[in-house]
Design an enzyme around this catalytic site. Sequence first.
Site, PDB file in Angstrom:
ATOM      1  N   TYR A  78     -12.490   4.714  13.647  1.00 42.60           N
ATOM      2  CA  TYR A  78     -11.422   5.026  12.683  1.00 42.60           C
ATOM      3  C   TYR A  78     -11.229   6.541  12.644  1.00 42.60           C
ATOM      4  CZ  TYR A  78      -8.826   5.281   8.291  1.00 42.60           C
ATOM      5  OH  TYR A  78      -7.861   5.538   7.329  1.00 42.60           O
ATOM      6  N   GLY A 136       0.797  -1.224   0.000  1.00 39.81           N
ATOM      7  CA  GLY A 136       0.000   0.000   0.000  1.00 39.81           C
ATOM      8  C   GLY A 136       0.825   1.267   0.000  1.00 39.81           C
TER       9      GLY A 136
HETATM   10  N1  LIG Z   1      -6.123   3.485   1.670  1.00 40.38           N
HETATM   11  C1  LIG Z   1      -6.779   4.602   1.974  1.00 40.38           C
HETATM   12  O1  LIG Z   1      -7.813   4.968   1.343  1.00 40.38           O
HETATM   13  C2  LIG Z   1      -6.297   5.472   3.088  1.00 40.38           C
HETATM   14  C3  LIG Z   1      -5.366   5.018   4.018  1.00 40.38           C
HETATM   15  N2  LIG Z   1      -4.985   5.868   5.033  1.00 40.38           N
HETATM   16  C4  LIG Z   1      -4.031   5.419   6.040  1.00 40.38           C
HETATM   17  O2  LIG Z   1      -2.791   5.105   5.406  1.00 40.38           O
HETATM   18  C5  LIG Z   1      -2.089   4.111   6.171  1.00 40.38           C
HETATM   19  C6  LIG Z   1      -1.672   2.970   5.263  1.00 40.38           C
HETATM   20  O3  LIG Z   1      -2.861   2.412   4.749  1.00 40.38           O
HETATM   21  P1  LIG Z   1      -2.887   1.544   3.403  1.00 40.38           P
HETATM   22  O4  LIG Z   1      -1.537   1.514   2.778  1.00 40.38           O
HETATM   23  O5  LIG Z   1      -4.049   1.994   2.623  1.00 40.38           O
HETATM   24  O6  LIG Z   1      -3.230   0.114   4.041  1.00 40.38           O
HETATM   25  P2  LIG Z   1      -2.782  -1.361   3.639  1.00 40.38           P
HETATM   26  O7  LIG Z   1      -3.732  -2.239   4.386  1.00 40.38           O
HETATM   27  O8  LIG Z   1      -2.668  -1.496   2.168  1.00 40.38           O
HETATM   28  O9  LIG Z   1      -1.316  -1.482   4.263  1.00 40.38           O
HETATM   29  C7  LIG Z   1      -1.171  -1.367   5.645  1.00 40.38           C
HETATM   30  C8  LIG Z   1       0.096  -2.102   6.041  1.00 40.38           C
HETATM   31  O10 LIG Z   1       0.222  -2.003   7.456  1.00 40.38           O
HETATM   32  C9  LIG Z   1       0.482  -3.271   7.992  1.00 40.38           C
HETATM   33  N3  LIG Z   1      -0.049  -3.376   9.357  1.00 40.38           N
HETATM   34  C10 LIG Z   1      -1.350  -3.336   9.742  1.00 40.38           C
HETATM   35  N4  LIG Z   1      -1.446  -3.502  11.077  1.00 40.38           N
HETATM   36  C11 LIG Z   1      -0.176  -3.653  11.550  1.00 40.38           C
HETATM   37  C12 LIG Z   1       0.391  -3.858  12.831  1.00 40.38           C
HETATM   38  N5  LIG Z   1      -0.379  -3.997  13.917  1.00 40.38           N
HETATM   39  N6  LIG Z   1       1.733  -3.944  12.925  1.00 40.38           N
HETATM   40  C13 LIG Z   1       2.522  -3.831  11.836  1.00 40.38           C
HETATM   41  N7  LIG Z   1       2.052  -3.645  10.580  1.00 40.38           N
HETATM   42  C14 LIG Z   1       0.720  -3.556  10.459  1.00 40.38           C
HETATM   43  C15 LIG Z   1      -0.194  -4.258   7.064  1.00 40.38           C
HETATM   44  O11 LIG Z   1       0.402  -5.543   7.169  1.00 40.38           O
HETATM   45  C16 LIG Z   1       0.043  -3.597   5.705  1.00 40.38           C
HETATM   46  O12 LIG Z   1       1.261  -4.023   5.142  1.00 40.38           O
HETATM   47  C17 LIG Z   1      -3.062   3.711   7.300  1.00 40.38           C
HETATM   48  O13 LIG Z   1      -2.733   4.411   8.485  1.00 40.38           O
HETATM   49  C18 LIG Z   1      -4.421   4.182   6.791  1.00 40.38           C
HETATM   50  O14 LIG Z   1      -5.333   4.465   7.839  1.00 40.38           O
HETATM   51  C19 LIG Z   1      -5.477   7.157   5.170  1.00 40.38           C
HETATM   52  C20 LIG Z   1      -6.380   7.626   4.264  1.00 40.38           C
HETATM   53  C21 LIG Z   1      -6.868   6.823   3.157  1.00 40.38           C
HETATM   54  C1  LIG Z   2     -12.600   2.866   3.654  1.00 37.37           C
HETATM   55  C2  LIG Z   2     -11.570   2.444   4.632  1.00 37.37           C
HETATM   56  C3  LIG Z   2     -11.011   3.638   5.394  1.00 37.37           C
HETATM   57  C4  LIG Z   2      -9.597   3.912   5.008  1.00 37.37           C
HETATM   58  C5  LIG Z   2      -9.482   4.980   3.972  1.00 37.37           C
HETATM   59  C6  LIG Z   2      -9.806   6.346   4.534  1.00 37.37           C
HETATM   60  O1  LIG Z   2      -9.142   6.879   5.411  1.00 37.37           O
HETATM   61  C7  LIG Z   2     -10.997   6.928   3.974  1.00 37.37           C
HETATM   62  C8  LIG Z   2     -11.413   8.135   4.366  1.00 37.37           C
HETATM   63  C9  LIG Z   2     -12.762   8.523   3.892  1.00 37.37           C
HETATM   64  C10 LIG Z   2     -13.801   8.243   4.969  1.00 37.37           C
HETATM   65  O2  LIG Z   2     -14.089   6.864   4.939  1.00 37.37           O
HETATM   66  C11 LIG Z   2     -14.987   9.064   4.592  1.00 37.37           C
HETATM   67  C12 LIG Z   2     -14.436  10.064   3.677  1.00 37.37           C
HETATM   68  O3  LIG Z   2     -15.141  10.771   2.992  1.00 37.37           O
HETATM   69  C13 LIG Z   2     -12.963   9.998   3.639  1.00 37.37           C
HETATM   70  C14 LIG Z   2     -12.374  10.447   2.317  1.00 37.37           C
HETATM   71  C15 LIG Z   2     -12.615  11.904   2.137  1.00 37.37           C
HETATM   72  C16 LIG Z   2     -12.058  12.405   0.857  1.00 37.37           C
HETATM   73  C17 LIG Z   2     -12.353  13.891   0.803  1.00 37.37           C
HETATM   74  C18 LIG Z   2     -11.985  14.505  -0.508  1.00 37.37           C
HETATM   75  C19 LIG Z   2     -12.535  15.924  -0.517  1.00 37.37           C
HETATM   76  C20 LIG Z   2     -12.152  16.663  -1.756  1.00 37.37           C
HETATM   77  O4  LIG Z   2     -11.672  16.042  -2.737  1.00 37.37           O
HETATM   78  O5  LIG Z   2     -12.331  17.892  -1.734  1.00 37.37           O
END
Ligand SMILES: NC(=O)C1=CN([C@@H]2O[C@H](COP(=O)(O)OP(=O)(O)OC[C@H]3O[C@@H](n4cnc5c(N)ncnc54)[C@H](O)[C@@H]3O)[C@@H](O)[C@H]2O)C=CC1
Ligand SMILES: CCCCCC(=O)/C=C/[C@H]1[C@H](O)CC(=O)[C@@H]1CCCCCCC(=O)O
Length: 261
Positions: free
Chosen positions: A151, A16
């Site tokens: 969250y 990710g």
């Molecule tokens: N994907 C999205 O839409 C968004 C993600 N984020 C944030 O970005 C960060 C990364 O998320 P993504 O890359 O999307 O997720 P992902 O699920 O693709 O990757 C997360 C990684 O963290 C690792 N992980 C999870 N729990 C763990 C633990 N307890 N100890 C060690 N490693 C652990 C997983 O094994 C995985 O490799 C998170 O904090 C998430 O909340 C924020 C906004 C949007």
């Molecule tokens: C869906 C799993 C949650 C992890 C991804 C995340 O952090 C998602 C955040 C969205 C939340 O679930 C509700 C929202 O609307 C967040 C995204 C907001 C995007 C705003 C963009 C506004 C703009 O483009 O002006």
Amino acid sequence: MAVNGKVALVTGGAQGIGRAVVRTLLQNSAKVTVVDMNKDSGEGSKTELDKEFGEGNLAFIQCDVRDGAALRDAFQKTVDKFGHLDIVINNAGINNEKNWEKMIEVNLTSVIKGTYLALEHMSKEHGKQGGTIINVSSMAAFLHSPHQPVYTATKHGVIGFTRVMADASIRGDYGVRINALCPGFVDTPLLQSVELEDNMGKFVKFKDDFKHSMNKFGVLQPSFIAEGMMRLVTDSGLNGAVMKITCSKGIHFHTYEPMSV
Ligand SMILES: NC(=O)C1=CN([C@@H]2O[C@H](COP(=O)(O)OP(=O)(O)OC[C@H]3O[C@@H](n4cnc5c(N)ncnc54)[C@H](O)[C@@H]3O)[C@@H](O)[C@H]2O)C=CC1
Ligand SMILES: CCCCCC(=O)/C=C/[C@H]1[C@H](O)CC(=O)[C@@H]1CCCCCCC(=O)O
């Protein structure tokens, strides 16, 4: 901060967003430790990145960030291997409203632990050379979904903690810049969690609302988030910043009313 020759530690770096920033750091000649609980993803990612960037630049340490002793050990092993620590990205996070206590431990408590461990190895208050910390929040802290109460709370907490620590770093002359990063939806496996009852609990019936939001706001690529992270790493003028990354506005910053006191 120039990145070449610097040492970075990235939690959740096996896939990710974390994997994208690990690759970008390696492209800029940093040494990197990936801390992740997923052994298969971590080892697979290391094999691929070693092929691309050569061996000796990347370490993978399997570690659940909730385990404070193991996380402390991962930081120490990084310094033992690469000599010092300059960049820490507290990125590991989950979406689990069903096991929300676990989610608080991962998304907030472990970010706090990671920040304090980073300061032990980088802050001038510990006789170190300084550095930079990025804590990953979310646009959920600004535009929330009614289906993600905990969250959303964890991501608000990351911002509040980060902004306070940035002020503390100035007051205490830590020499460490501490910033938050808030992505909108990003195309990673995390998004699949909205479909799962194991993750969403009673909120899983609202999964179509998420799909509507994704269609409305768009979904970003991890490489773009990595671009924002690199700006937070390299721009020495940024401390206490809250970077937002969205499809509509790209990389931008939240502005806060100055405190009246
Ligand atoms: N994907 C999205 O839409 C968004 C993600 N984020 C944030 O970005 C960060 C990364 O998320 P993504 O890359 O999307 O997720 P992902 O699920 O693709 O990757 C997360 C990684 O963290 C690792 N992980 C999870 N729990 C763990 C633990 N307890 N100890 C060690 N490693 C652990 C997983 O094994 C995985 O490799 C998170 O904090 C998430 O909340 C924020 C906004 C949007
Ligand atoms: C869906 C799993 C949650 C992890 C991804 C995340 O952090 C998602 C955040 C969205 C939340 O679930 C509700 C929202 O609307 C967040 C995204 C907001 C995007 C705003 C963009 C506004 C703009 O483009 O002006």
